[in-house]
Design an enzyme around this catalytic site. Structure first.
Site, short mmCIF file in Angstrom:
data_model
loop_
_atom_site.label_atom_id
_atom_site.label_comp_id
_atom_site.label_asym_id
_atom_site.label_seq_id
_atom_site.Cartn_x
_atom_site.Cartn_y
_atom_site.Cartn_z
N SER A 1 -40.41 9.74 -68.26
CA SER A 1 -39.94 9.51 -69.55
C SER A 1 -38.10 8.99 -69.29
O SER A 1 -37.71 9.99 -68.70
CB SER A 1 -40.45 10.29 -70.72
OG SER A 1 -40.00 9.78 -71.98
N GLU A 2 -37.81 7.93 -70.08
CA GLU A 2 -36.53 7.60 -69.69
C GLU A 2 -35.34 8.67 -69.99
O GLU A 2 -34.42 8.54 -69.60
CB GLU A 2 -36.21 6.28 -70.12
CG GLU A 2 -36.30 6.04 -71.61
CD GLU A 2 -37.72 5.52 -71.71
OE1 GLU A 2 -38.67 5.77 -71.47
OE2 GLU A 2 -37.81 4.51 -72.89
N ASN A 3 -35.96 9.44 -70.89
CA ASN A 3 -34.69 10.55 -71.33
C ASN A 3 -34.45 11.54 -70.60
O ASN A 3 -33.76 12.51 -70.43
CB ASN A 3 -35.22 11.15 -72.81
CG ASN A 3 -36.50 11.66 -72.84
OD1 ASN A 3 -37.63 11.22 -72.34
ND2 ASN A 3 -36.53 12.80 -73.48
#
Lengths: 232, 212, 232, 212
Positions: free
Chosen positions: D46-48
């Protein structure tokens, strides 16, 4: 999942080596170098290599071993002062050499791994390093364009690894290893210790960057300049 | 009497301020570490990836994984941290290091510096020198006033390949100290080694500078 | 050394605030935001701010508090969907907005902190994001030039900090905080826990990036989307 | 009968391979996680800033410091790691993520995608969508075949502002699957939902594509 951990360096490098390839290697001096993988690359006989590494080892250790066997065509480095065979081959024009400022080299490897095609730095402006490179002025200051580096194979040395391929480095043996790990689709890591798990919050190199892994067979860790003080 | 190497380093140490983060080059600059005034907290960085350098290790403390940029064994101290070479040079290039003390073969009156190669001799490489002069906020050069053949090392123009252009803030030699503000205008002679006269300095300096 | 740890947010921000300044803030959504420092900036009354932050908080928390008080002139963000007051001000043209792709924003902050004036990325090629930006072709592919970002003040939230200013973040509350910490000469960190020391090998943000530090007075850590599964 | 949302996600899951690192967009794509074949190891990013997403937490496991890019509470699993947003997008932009499944408003026959804004409506921002389509090695789009007004979402040209140009490798709708190799040449109709005919697909598709 295909197991990342392989039995030995030869197995881990199987299918990844070819003449004329580019190999990026972690390490600073002889600190944090992938000793086991370098030995296996020497033994494979692969040749005409372009090697990206901050240094070139010493005459009888590290990347110096590949110079001795004449497997290296070109080095991309920032400092190569510790190697007489290097000097001989370079002066005899048997070896190509591209000097990069150390920070530029580190950033080029990070950029290559991060999909950044190029970046502007002040480092080297007005020096031979700037020759032939694009420049651009930002806020009145001149910067030069440096490009990202990628490699056909990346070899790194880590302290601890888990079976997923997460890595931890130790002290200043970290150096170039984290960026080198990112600059290739084919990264092979040699680890000193296999551990059951690494705290997710403290991983240095996430598993995604490690394609194959071995337990290091060689952990000599030679010291170039052992300087000590007297006990207090 | 001209300053000796340790006195030159001690003079450089007077440029440090409490709370500074500092990178020391190889050679005479390493002697600066031993001259930090007691009570002043200065944190030393080494570009191979450590902030908070301690002294050389005792025999028992030697650790092959813990070296400085000169490849010498070192130690860590309370508050130290390790990071990658990319992060280390981000710190340097980004202007987070307050001051660097470096050696040099030549400095020019416009602030150019040459300290990485001598044509005709084997080239070892620039290592981190070009990044340091380009990125660190204040560059102090420590060098002998004249070279072995007697020629001035503080010159009108550098004759050797450059490490950086217009990056030097202060030059400390065995004879004198030259400084300028904001990397603008000429250097000014601001201090003489004990017993050294302004005339002596003048006679052995090629660079133009402003008298004190 | 001048003590980095200050008694409170007001003291830590003393002398660092001025109208029209640019402030970079860590956090993703409401996760890992410097709650205490945002409240203190609100209370200071400083105005005409340009705020660099991936998101803009919600109406009554995080950076939304500074929007409500009309202290913000411009936001540089990637996603602002959770804030009605934001929408109102933007549609009324009371607020400027510069959208950056999230990865571009993260890299611009890193570049600003790392002395990289600009970098080439494929992100946004052929879209509105590319408008007015230089492009360059590398290996047959077009990239756009994005520039580094620096701020007059950077505010971050960390989990643990030591008295030297070394920081550790926790899980996905790390997000933008490490780059934000580097993009200013004036970085103030609020920490949940002050610890005697952090293992040098595991530090996330080295002390050099932290000018001042406080213990967080606010650790609400609101959850935007609490999704759970049943116990097995 | 057209595929429902979960069947669409299941079809997308058939594009996964053992050992893949995958980023799933918000909306229907998140359903792909529940359709990974047993025994296949797929690591979700997940890009966070997390690699190795686990399932949603139980009530006791909820942790405000642990969310996905959709800001939903999640869990970590064995082998997970956390990193900064810069490192996360280095991973994405550098081509280290094997596949991403994303929603879309429109896809064009040349592989363009529009999935971040509708002019006239409030613009929320592109978040990480532009980085994902530019950086991930393989982009699979999951979307309804036609929009609410009945118009084709797989079009000759996108009418909405683009997220990326020539980046889509596969389009999975409720009616059919279109794919192409190497982002060259036209898409090919490679699969129909059960009971859906090629003629039906033809009739409701604006984009040019090659028949199976």
């Amino acid at each position: 999942m295909a197991k990342k951990l392989h039995d030995g360096a030869k197995q881990a490098l199987a299918g990844l080596l070819f003449d004329g390839m580019t190999i990026a290697a972690g390490g600073f001096g002889l600190c944090g170098i992938p000793e086991t993988l370098i030995l296996a690359i020497r033994d494979s006989g692969v040749k005409n290599l372009t090697v990206i590494s901050n240094n070139a080892g010493v005459d009888d250790w590290g990347l110096g071993l590949l110079l001795r066997t004449r497997q290296v065509k070109k080095m991309i480095s920032s400092y190569v002062g510790e190697n007489k065979e290097f000097e001989r081959q370079f002066l005899a024009k048997e070896l190509e050499l591209e000097f990069n400022p150390q920070g530029t080299l580190a950033e080029r490897l990070r950029a290559g791994g991060a999909g950044i095609a190029g970046f502007y730095t002040r480092t080297g402006v007005g020096t031979v390093v700037a020759e032939g490179k694009d420049t651009k002025v930002f806020n009145g200051e001149t910067y030069i364009l440096e490009t990202g580096l990628v490699a056909d194979l990346a070899i790194v040395k880590a302290w601890r690894g888990d079976s997923f391929g997460n890595l931890l480095y130790r002290k200043t043996a970290r150096n170039f290893n984290p960026m080198v790990a990112t600059c290739s689709r084919n990264t092979v890591a040699e680890i000193e210790e296999l551990v059951p798990s690494i705290d997710a919050n403290l991983v240095h190199t996430p598993s995604i960057y490690v394609r194959r892994m071995i337990k290091a067979a060689s952990n000599e860790k030679r010291i170039e300049k052992r300087i000590t003080r007297k006990e207090a | 009497m001209p300053w000796d190497r340790n006195q030159m380093a001690a003079r450089a140490a007077r440029e440090l301020k409490d709370g500074f983060y500092v990178n020391l080059g190889i050679g005479i600059p390493t002697l600066v570490a031993g001259n930090i005034p007691p009570g002043m907290e200065v944190t030393l960085q080494s570009e191979n990836g450590i902030l908070g350098l301690g002294p050389y290790p005792t025999d028992n403390e030697v650790d092959a994984d813990l070296i400085n940029a000169g490849k010498e064994t070192i130690t860590e101290i309370a508050g130290s941290s390790y990071f990658s070479s990319a992060d280390s040079f981000a710190m340097i290039r980004g202007g987070h290091i307050d001051l660097s003390v470096l050696g040099a073969m030549e400095v020019a009156e416009n602030g150019d510096i040459a300290n990485w190669m001598v044509p005709g001799k084997m080239v070892k490489g620039m290592g981190g020198a070009m990044d340091l002069v380009a990125g660190v906020r204040r560059i102090v050069v420590l060098m002998e006033h004249v070279s072995k053949d007697g020629s001035s090392k503080f010159r009108k123009k550098c004759t050797l390949p450059l490490t950086g252009t217009n990056v030097v803030d202060m030059v400390i030699t065995d004879l004198a100290v030259f400084a300028r503000d904001g990397r603008k205008g000429p250097f000014k002679l601001i201090e003489l080694a004990p017993g050294v006269t302004a005339e002596q300095v003048k006679a052995s300096t090629e660079a133009h500078y402003v008298e004190a």
